[in-house]
Design a protein around this motif. Structure first.
Motif, short mmCIF file in Angstrom:
data_model
loop_
_atom_site.label_atom_id
_atom_site.label_comp_id
_atom_site.label_asym_id
_atom_site.label_seq_id
_atom_site.Cartn_x
_atom_site.Cartn_y
_atom_site.Cartn_z
N ALA A 31 0.82 -1.21 0.00
CA ALA A 31 0.00 0.00 0.00
C ALA A 31 0.85 1.26 0.00
O ALA A 31 0.37 2.34 -0.33
N ALA A 32 2.14 1.13 0.35
CA ALA A 32 3.01 2.30 0.43
C ALA A 32 3.39 2.84 -0.94
O ALA A 32 3.82 3.97 -1.07
N SER A 33 3.22 2.02 -1.97
CA SER A 33 3.58 2.46 -3.31
C SER A 33 2.57 1.95 -4.33
O SER A 33 2.81 0.96 -5.03
N PRO A 34 1.41 2.59 -4.42
CA PRO A 34 0.39 2.12 -5.35
C PRO A 34 0.83 2.26 -6.80
O PRO A 34 1.30 3.30 -7.21
N GLY A 35 0.72 1.18 -7.55
CA GLY A 35 1.08 1.22 -8.96
C GLY A 35 0.00 0.61 -9.82
O GLY A 35 -0.27 1.03 -10.93
N ALA A 36 -0.65 -0.42 -9.28
CA ALA A 36 -1.74 -1.10 -9.95
C ALA A 36 -2.50 -1.86 -8.85
O ALA A 36 -1.93 -2.17 -7.80
N PRO A 37 -3.77 -2.16 -9.06
CA PRO A 37 -4.54 -2.87 -8.03
C PRO A 37 -3.91 -4.23 -7.72
O PRO A 37 -3.42 -4.92 -8.60
N LEU A 38 -3.94 -4.59 -6.44
CA LEU A 38 -3.47 -5.91 -6.04
C LEU A 38 -4.47 -6.96 -6.50
O LEU A 38 -5.68 -6.74 -6.50
N ILE A 39 -3.96 -8.12 -6.88
CA ILE A 39 -4.82 -9.24 -7.20
C ILE A 39 -4.63 -10.28 -6.10
O ILE A 39 -3.50 -10.69 -5.81
N PRO A 40 -5.69 -10.70 -5.43
CA PRO A 40 -5.55 -11.69 -4.36
C PRO A 40 -4.90 -12.97 -4.88
O PRO A 40 -5.20 -13.42 -6.00
N THR A 41 -4.02 -13.54 -4.09
CA THR A 41 -3.29 -14.72 -4.52
C THR A 41 -4.23 -15.89 -4.83
O THR A 41 -4.00 -16.63 -5.79
N ALA A 42 -5.28 -16.05 -4.04
CA ALA A 42 -6.21 -17.14 -4.28
C ALA A 42 -6.89 -16.99 -5.64
O ALA A 42 -7.06 -17.97 -6.38
N GLU A 43 -7.27 -15.76 -5.98
CA GLU A 43 -7.88 -15.51 -7.30
C GLU A 43 -6.88 -15.78 -8.41
O GLU A 43 -7.21 -16.37 -9.45
N LEU A 44 -5.65 -15.36 -8.20
CA LEU A 44 -4.60 -15.57 -9.19
C LEU A 44 -4.35 -17.05 -9.42
O LEU A 44 -4.24 -17.51 -10.55
N ARG A 45 -4.29 -17.81 -8.32
CA ARG A 45 -4.10 -19.26 -8.42
C ARG A 45 -5.23 -19.90 -9.22
O ARG A 45 -4.99 -20.75 -10.08
N ASP A 46 -6.46 -19.48 -8.94
CA ASP A 46 -7.62 -20.05 -9.64
C ASP A 46 -7.58 -19.72 -11.13
O ASP A 46 -7.94 -20.56 -11.96
N ARG A 47 -7.15 -18.53 -11.47
CA ARG A 47 -7.08 -18.14 -12.88
C ARG A 47 -6.02 -18.94 -13.62
O ARG A 47 -6.21 -19.32 -14.78
N VAL A 48 -4.91 -19.19 -12.96
CA VAL A 48 -3.86 -20.01 -13.58
C VAL A 48 -4.37 -21.43 -13.80
O VAL A 48 -4.18 -22.02 -14.87
N GLN A 49 -5.03 -21.98 -12.78
CA GLN A 49 -5.55 -23.35 -12.90
C GLN A 49 -6.64 -23.46 -13.95
O GLN A 49 -6.83 -24.52 -14.55
N ALA A 50 -7.35 -22.35 -14.20
CA ALA A 50 -8.42 -22.35 -15.21
C ALA A 50 -7.86 -22.21 -16.62
O ALA A 50 -8.60 -22.29 -17.60
N GLY A 51 -6.55 -21.97 -16.74
CA GLY A 51 -5.93 -21.86 -18.06
C GLY A 51 -5.84 -20.46 -18.60
O GLY A 51 -5.50 -20.28 -19.79
#
Length: 215
Positions: free
Chosen positions: A18-38
């Motif tokens: 949060a100390a250096s906003p550059g782009a919205p954070l993506i939750p790791t769980a969501e990221l993992r699910d997207r990778v697994q979905a292809g």
């Protein structure tokens, strides 16, 4: 002693990402699910090579490989459809700075800041230890030489936190300070080089005054 609680990892994330906003954070769980979905997710490891040698997220590329082999192909909205670029570091600070650079200098809108390797140990999954050839290779090089590992580099003692089953590695305080200064100097030099190149191009485009004929 290594902290094993996820709540502490979240505190680190909130403090540094949060100390250096550059782009919205993506939750790791969501990221993992997207990778697994292809989904096409491009992980960009912005950490120092010393950290990358210990472990990386599977399939991740270095900044050098990303900028040489992937970034040029993401110019234009059509090329970015279906692609998500996720820079990551330890807990979101350095990757936030790189996200800002991608957004401001390259106009990328398909960028989300990763929560980092610490949170990845809690919710992302496995890590791999890349070979030296992999760290120096192009982005499209096969990743068959990646070996699973339970070691994770957390940069410094302050960030000594990981899920059960993972062994943390970190730099001594003096080494961390030196690495920080070296990285800062490298980035400043790169910015100055870009700025100088832009000035040179502007100067070449500037019309020259016609020379008066000699008497």
């Amino acid at each position: 002693m290594t902290r094993r609680d996820r709540a502490h990892a979240e505190l680190l994330l909130q403090r540094f990402a949060a100390a250096s906003p550059g782009a919205p954070l993506i939750p790791t769980a969501e990221l993992r699910d997207r990778v697994q979905a292809g989904d096409r997710v491009v992980f960009v490891d912005v950490r120092a090579v010393e950290e990358q040698r210990v472990s990386m997220i599977p399939g991740a590329v270095t900044v050098k490989a990303f900028e040489a082999d992937i970034l040029p192909g993401l110019q234009g909205e059509a090329a970015r459809v279906g692609t998500l670029v996720v820079p990551y570091c330890t807990c979101g600070y350095r990757s936030a700075l790189y996200c800002r650079r991608l957004v401001e200098s390259h106009g990328l809108g398909c960028v989300r800041n990763g929560e980092g390797v610490i949170m990845w140990t809690f919710e992302g999954g496995s890590l791999v230890r890349p070979s030296r050839a992999r760290l120096e290779a192009a982005a499209d090089t096969a990743v068959a030489d990646e070996e699973p590992t339970t070691k994770v580099h957390v940069y410094g003692k302050m960030w000594d936190c990981a899920a059960d089953g993972f062994t943390t590695v970190y730099l001594p305080a003096w080494r961390g300070a030196v690495l920080y200064v070296v990285e800062a100097c490298r980035k400043t030099t790169a910015k100055l080089g870009t700025a100088c190149a832009g000035l040179c191009q502007t100067d070449r485009r500037r019309p020259r005054a016609a020379k008066s004929p000699r008497a």
